[in-house]
Design a protein around this motif. Structure first.
Motif, short mmCIF file in Angstrom:
data_model
loop_
_atom_site.label_atom_id
_atom_site.label_comp_id
_atom_site.label_asym_id
_atom_site.label_seq_id
_atom_site.Cartn_x
_atom_site.Cartn_y
_atom_site.Cartn_z
N PRO A 1 0.68 -1.34 0.02
CA PRO A 1 -0.07 -0.19 -0.07
C PRO A 1 0.76 1.31 -0.11
N ILE A 2 2.17 1.33 0.43
CA ILE A 2 3.04 2.45 0.21
C ILE A 2 3.77 2.52 -0.71
N SER A 3 4.70 1.41 -0.92
CA SER A 3 5.68 1.22 -2.05
C SER A 3 5.15 1.05 -3.36
N GLY A 4 4.02 0.21 -3.28
CA GLY A 4 3.38 -0.08 -4.70
C GLY A 4 4.11 -1.48 -5.16
N ARG A 5 5.18 -1.82 -4.59
CA ARG A 5 5.90 -3.09 -4.95
C ARG A 5 4.83 -4.34 -4.83
N ARG A 6 5.25 -5.27 -5.93
CA ARG A 6 4.61 -6.44 -5.74
C ARG A 6 5.05 -7.31 -4.69
N CYS A 7 3.89 -8.00 -3.90
CA CYS A 7 4.61 -8.86 -2.76
C CYS A 7 3.82 -10.14 -2.70
N TRP A 8 4.64 -11.31 -2.32
CA TRP A 8 4.02 -12.41 -2.24
C TRP A 8 3.55 -12.61 -0.86
N PHE A 9 2.19 -12.49 -0.94
CA PHE A 9 1.26 -12.32 0.41
C PHE A 9 0.17 -13.19 0.35
N ASN A 10 0.51 -14.70 0.99
CA ASN A 10 -0.49 -15.55 1.00
C ASN A 10 0.13 -16.73 2.17
N GLN A 11 -0.68 -17.83 2.34
CA GLN A 11 -0.51 -18.88 3.38
C GLN A 11 -0.69 -19.98 2.34
N ILE A 12 -0.28 -20.03 1.11
CA ILE A 12 -0.58 -21.20 0.55
C ILE A 12 0.49 -22.57 0.84
N ALA A 13 1.36 -22.37 1.24
CA ALA A 13 1.98 -23.57 1.66
C ALA A 13 1.81 -23.73 3.39
N PHE A 14 1.79 -22.86 4.05
CA PHE A 14 1.55 -22.91 5.52
C PHE A 14 0.18 -23.70 5.61
N LEU A 15 -0.87 -23.39 4.84
CA LEU A 15 -2.21 -24.30 5.16
C LEU A 15 -2.40 -25.20 4.22
N ASN A 16 -1.33 -25.64 3.78
CA ASN A 16 -1.77 -26.79 2.76
C ASN A 16 -1.07 -28.13 3.65
N PRO A 17 -1.87 -29.27 3.39
CA PRO A 17 -1.76 -30.50 4.03
C PRO A 17 -0.37 -30.98 3.83
N TRP A 18 0.29 -30.58 2.56
CA TRP A 18 1.47 -31.16 2.16
C TRP A 18 2.51 -30.41 3.16
N THR A 19 2.52 -29.67 4.00
CA THR A 19 3.08 -29.06 4.94
C THR A 19 3.40 -29.84 6.16
N LEU A 20 2.33 -30.61 6.45
CA LEU A 20 2.28 -31.54 7.59
C LEU A 20 3.31 -32.76 7.50
N ALA A 21 3.63 -33.48 8.50
CA ALA A 21 4.40 -34.51 8.74
C ALA A 21 3.50 -35.73 7.99
N ASP A 22 4.32 -36.48 7.21
CA ASP A 22 3.62 -37.43 6.47
C ASP A 22 2.61 -38.30 7.25
N GLU A 23 2.94 -38.88 8.11
CA GLU A 23 2.06 -39.62 9.11
C GLU A 23 0.79 -38.92 9.68
N VAL A 24 0.86 -37.61 9.88
CA VAL A 24 -0.16 -36.86 10.19
C VAL A 24 -1.18 -36.73 9.24
N ARG A 25 -0.54 -36.01 8.19
CA ARG A 25 -1.46 -35.97 6.74
C ARG A 25 -2.13 -37.28 6.44
N GLU A 26 -1.20 -38.35 6.42
CA GLU A 26 -2.23 -39.60 5.98
C GLU A 26 -3.28 -40.12 6.96
N TYR A 27 -2.98 -39.76 8.34
CA TYR A 27 -4.16 -40.10 9.49
C TYR A 27 -5.17 -39.25 9.44
N LEU A 28 -4.99 -37.91 8.94
CA LEU A 28 -6.17 -37.10 8.85
C LEU A 28 -6.77 -37.46 7.42
N VAL A 29 -6.22 -37.60 6.49
CA VAL A 29 -6.94 -37.99 5.28
C VAL A 29 -7.84 -39.38 5.46
#
Length: 176
Positions: A68-96
């Motif tokens: 909002p001040i500089s006008g620069r493009r910024c990567w601003f999201n939680q795509i990886a953080f909220l994706n199940p592939w960020t979880l440990a394999d055993e946790v993700r597999e159990y939840l699925v």
């Protein structure tokens, strides 16, 4: 990948229930369905009530925004953080296994609904790691963070600490 995310945005899918993850009351501060629905409509959140009182939501958001001040493009999201592939394999597999892919507490997709696979999440996390700055803290240190320009997080920590947060007026961000 950045160009695709810039063009399509990203989709956040959340499931709220009393069994796993956050409940409707935890997130929306009420169990009044009409109030929750008003909030969702006002914030461009698609919603669906599930059996047993659970709620599923979809939000399409920009992945790259203008500062909002500089006008620069910024990567601003939680795509990886909220994706199940960020979880440990055993946790993700159990939840699925327990809830199915559509029943996970959270998931992310490309803005057109295509899944985001482990290789994309690994690429994003590798970019974060490559640019991570770790500095030892000392008593009395103060850190100010521009929440749009700076991805921030926390790592394991032992010992006493005080975290004080102050937020400025919210800024409506625009893509592109």
């Amino acid at each position: 990948m950045v160009e695709r995310c810039d063009r399509e945005g990203w989709l956040l899918i959340r499931n709220y229930n009393d069994e796993i993850g956050a409940s409707v009351v935890d997130v929306f501060g009420t169990d009044d369905r009409a109030a929750v629905e008003r909030y969702c409509r006002a914030n461009q959140i698609t919603f669906e009530w599930r059996e047993g009182g659970g709620l599923r939501t979809w939000q399409r958001r920009s992945a790259v925004v203008r500062h909002p001040i500089s006008g620069r493009r910024c990567w601003f999201n939680q795509i990886a953080f909220l994706n199940p592939w960020t979880l440990a394999d055993e946790v993700r597999e159990y939840l699925v296994d327990m809830y199915g892919e559509d029943g996970l507490p959270f998931n992310t997709r490309f803005g057109n609904g295509d899944p985001i696979g482990p290789e994309i999440v690994q690429t994003i996390n590798a970019a974060y790691e490559a640019r991570t700055v770790r500095a030892p803290w000392q008593a009395g240190d103060l850190l100010l963070v521009d929440n749009i320009r700076t991805a921030h997080g926390r790592e394991p920590f032992e010992g006493p600490r005080d975290v004080i947060v102050a937020l400025a007026d919210p800024v409506r961000l625009t893509g592109r």
